[in-house]
Design an enzyme around this catalytic site. Structure first.
Site, short mmCIF file in Angstrom:
data_model
loop_
_atom_site.label_atom_id
_atom_site.label_comp_id
_atom_site.label_asym_id
_atom_site.label_seq_id
_atom_site.Cartn_x
_atom_site.Cartn_y
_atom_site.Cartn_z
N SER A 57 -14.81 25.69 -27.34
CA SER A 57 -14.98 24.43 -27.97
C SER A 57 -13.84 24.44 -29.24
O SER A 57 -13.58 25.60 -29.83
CB SER A 57 -16.17 24.38 -28.61
OG SER A 57 -16.28 23.36 -29.94
N ASN A 100 -1.85 -2.75 12.92
CA ASN A 100 -3.15 -2.63 13.26
C ASN A 100 -3.64 -1.41 13.86
O ASN A 100 -4.50 -0.75 13.37
CB ASN A 100 -3.97 -4.15 13.58
CG ASN A 100 -3.54 -5.28 12.82
OD1 ASN A 100 -3.08 -5.22 11.60
ND2 ASN A 100 -3.87 -6.27 13.34
N LYS A 126 -18.78 28.84 -28.75
CA LYS A 126 -18.82 28.12 -27.31
C LYS A 126 -18.24 28.75 -26.12
O LYS A 126 -17.16 29.13 -26.16
CB LYS A 126 -18.88 26.62 -27.59
CG LYS A 126 -19.57 25.98 -28.32
CD LYS A 126 -20.90 26.11 -27.93
CE LYS A 126 -21.38 25.06 -26.54
NZ LYS A 126 -21.16 23.82 -26.89
N SER A 136 0.72 -1.46 -0.02
CA SER A 136 -0.07 -0.04 0.20
C SER A 136 0.92 1.38 0.02
O SER A 136 0.24 2.28 0.13
CB SER A 136 -0.88 -0.02 1.31
OG SER A 136 0.01 -0.17 2.42
N GLU A 151 -20.08 21.57 -14.56
CA GLU A 151 -20.05 20.03 -15.24
C GLU A 151 -19.35 18.98 -14.44
O GLU A 151 -19.83 17.89 -14.24
CB GLU A 151 -20.05 20.11 -16.62
CG GLU A 151 -21.09 20.85 -17.21
CD GLU A 151 -20.53 21.00 -18.66
OE1 GLU A 151 -20.53 20.17 -19.80
OE2 GLU A 151 -20.12 22.44 -19.09
N THR A 183 -40.81 26.17 -8.86
CA THR A 183 -41.12 24.58 -8.50
C THR A 183 -41.32 23.95 -9.63
O THR A 183 -41.90 24.52 -10.73
CB THR A 183 -42.42 24.68 -7.56
OG1 THR A 183 -43.59 24.99 -8.21
CG2 THR A 183 -42.03 25.35 -6.30
N HIS A 184 -40.97 22.62 -9.86
CA HIS A 184 -41.21 21.83 -11.09
C HIS A 184 -40.37 22.53 -12.18
O HIS A 184 -40.82 22.29 -13.25
CB HIS A 184 -42.79 21.76 -11.25
CG HIS A 184 -43.38 21.03 -10.29
ND1 HIS A 184 -43.73 19.69 -10.05
CD2 HIS A 184 -44.11 22.05 -9.02
CE1 HIS A 184 -44.45 19.70 -8.82
NE2 HIS A 184 -44.66 21.01 -8.42
N1 ARG Z 1 -1.31 -1.38 5.23
C1 ARG Z 1 -2.09 -1.76 6.28
C2 ARG Z 1 -3.60 -1.31 6.08
O1 ARG Z 1 -3.55 -0.27 5.37
C3 ARG Z 1 -1.43 -1.75 7.37
C4 ARG Z 1 -2.02 -2.87 8.42
C5 ARG Z 1 -1.43 -4.05 8.11
N2 ARG Z 1 -1.64 -4.95 9.16
C6 ARG Z 1 -1.55 -6.26 8.85
N3 ARG Z 1 -1.78 -7.18 9.72
N4 ARG Z 1 -0.89 -6.78 7.69
O2 ARG Z 1 -4.42 -1.78 6.37
#
Ligand code: ARG
Length: 474
Positions: free
Chosen positions: A278, A111, A284, A24, A291, A156-157
């Site tokens: 455009s 974690n 344009k 990641s 948008e 409205t509408h």
């Molecule tokens: N890169 C992980 C995430 O974004 C971090 C936690 C990873 N934990 C693990 N037990 N693999 O969730």
């Protein structure tokens, strides 16, 4: 063997494709500041509790600060083999300071670490989003104040309904954004809870002090259940919901801007600097910004749906699915911030075509309610007055006239209650002025709305200053 920090259990290194798939680092590196701030707070807590030595703590803190400088100078080598921002920083720290670096992860898991980083990151970004919302609110209030005598048809509408002040319309947008601001405040409050110390899921065997970590990082509360601390992504879902509602508001505004600068309406003209042309049709001038904002709303709602769906079937506690929380979150933050900033410019640069708006009021029947109200004030029950006014409109359509064009004689034929003062009662200015009920479109009510808005802005600013003071500096 590769650089991986969990190599001990494994006889082989990870397949390169798998490695890239599960990493990641290419997106979570944007949380480097929070990761370092969190690690410094954690190390100081470990030292305070006697879990690591003071000298190890100093080495760790200095090492992390040096890494921060390297990252900010663009001299840090992010490695995909080290998976994520947490392991990238920890490994480089250990490379630089040796054994002490290996003590940093005591009583901690990625974690709870990733949860901490994301909470801190989002706290910072909510502040930025709120700043931009406040500025856009101000832009609408400024435009309202500058054009406080402009009358337009209210719809409205998408049919002309009753005359209103253009300022009233701008202040309706502002009111929507005031709710958005407070929704992000709620999201901030639920995000301002400290997860570190949950460990992988069950807490830790070390005598840690979570309160001390929370104090250093200016958190208002601490997660009281370790399983919940590492599994909770409500704060992300809540941010994405608030962001989606905000974008839906910007999208509704966009739709009106697009309509209003069409030749058919011509109520406003956008600044040349805020439009594009455009490549083929020389005449344009397109409202691309509106948008695009309308389009990007779909993308933001998509990220909310993705997050809800990711979490929906997950057992406690951490599952790698949760790593999917970040890209949508980051993209939403970027999208919302960019859209808000661009919109504030667009609104401030908008030219208001007062005469065309007034013409749209005059050349229609949006004063028919006022005609009915006039009769009610002369004693007729509203139902009957409504019928008389309806007949007047019908008669006008047949005669190719507007209500103001009818002679006193014609009025008398419709109802004996009509007198000469009817002509003043159905003028656009009178229709607006008389809607003086609280929150209505009268000049007086709109003036009060602007005053109230300024009060709200001052309170919002105070809240931003409070959040600003809670930002972590390293
Ligand atoms: N890169 C992980 C995430 O974004 C971090 C936690 C990873 N934990 C693990 N037990 N693999 O969730």
């Amino acid at each position: 063997m590769s650089e991986q920090l969990w190599g001990g259990r494994f006889a082989k290194s990870t397949d390169q494709m798998i490695n890239e798939f599960q990493a990641s680092i290419h997106f979570d590196k944007r949380m480097y500041h929070e990761d370092i701030a969190g690690s410094i707070a954690h190390a100081r807590m470990l030292a305070k509790c006697g879990i690591i030595s003071k000298s190890d703590c100093t080495a760790i803190t200095d090492g992390l600060k040096a890494i921060l400088v390297k990252i900010e100078q663009g001299n840090f080598d992010f490695s995909v083999d080290l998976e994520d921002i947490h392991m990238n920083i920890e490994k480089r720290l250990t490379d630089a300071i040796g054994e002490a670096g290996g003590r940093l992860h005591t009583a901690r898991s990625r974690n709870d670490q990733v949860a901490l980083d994301t909470h801190m990151y989002l706290r910072r970004e909510i502040l930025e989003v709120q700043r931009l919302i406040l500025d856009l609110q101000k832009a609408f209030a400024e435009v309202a104040q500058k054009n406080n005598d402009v009358i337009m048809p209210g719809y409205t509408h998408l049919q002309r309904a009753q005359p209103i002040l253009f300022a009233h319309h701008m202040l309706a947008y502002c009111a929507m954004l005031v709710r958005d601001f407070s929704r992000f405040k709620g999201a901030y409050e639920r995000c301002d809870i400290m997860p570190l110390g949950a460990g992988a899921l069950a807490g830790t065997t070390f005598p840690i002090d979570r309160q001390y970590v929370a104090e250093q990082l200016n958190f208002s509360a601490i997660y009281s259940n370790s399983l919940d601390a590492v599994s909770d992504r409500d704060y992300i879902m809540e941010f994405l919901s608030a962001a989606s509602i905000l974008m839906v508001h910007l999208s509704r505004i966009s739709e009106e801007i697009i309509l209003w600068c069409s030749r058919e309406f011509s109520f406003i003209e956008l600044d040349d600097a805020h439009c594009t042309g455009s490549s083929m049709m020389p005449q344009k001038k397109n409202p691309d910004v509106s948008e695009l904002v309308r389009g990007k709303t779909g993308r933001t709602i998509g990220h909310l749906m993705a997050m809800l769906t990711i979490v929906k079937g997950l057992p406690l506690a951490y599952n790698k699915d949760l790593q999917e929380d970040k890209e949508g979150l980051f993209d939403t933050i970027d999208t919302v911030k960019f859209s808000l900033a661009v919109y504030a410019q667009l609104i401030r640069g908008m030219k208001i075509k007062k005469d065309i708006m007034l013409k749209a009021v005059r050349e229609d029947f949006s004063n028919a309610t006022d005609l009915a109200d006039y009769l009610v004030k002369k004693g007729l029950p509203f139902r009957q007055a409504h019928a008389v006014s309806g007949r007047a409109v019908h008669y006008c359509i047949e005669q190719h006239k507007w209500l103001e064009d009818l002679s006193m004689e014609e009025y008398k034929k419709l109802s004996g209650l009509f007198e000469a003062d009817i002509y003043d009662a159905i003028k656009p200015e009178t229709c607006v002025k008389n809607r003086n009920s609280y929150g209505g479109t009268s000049y007086e009510q709109v003036k009060m709305q602007i005053l109230a808005a300024k009060n709200i802005f001052a309170n919002e600013k105070k809240q931003l200053e409070l959040y600003e003071s809670k930002q972590i500096k390293i």
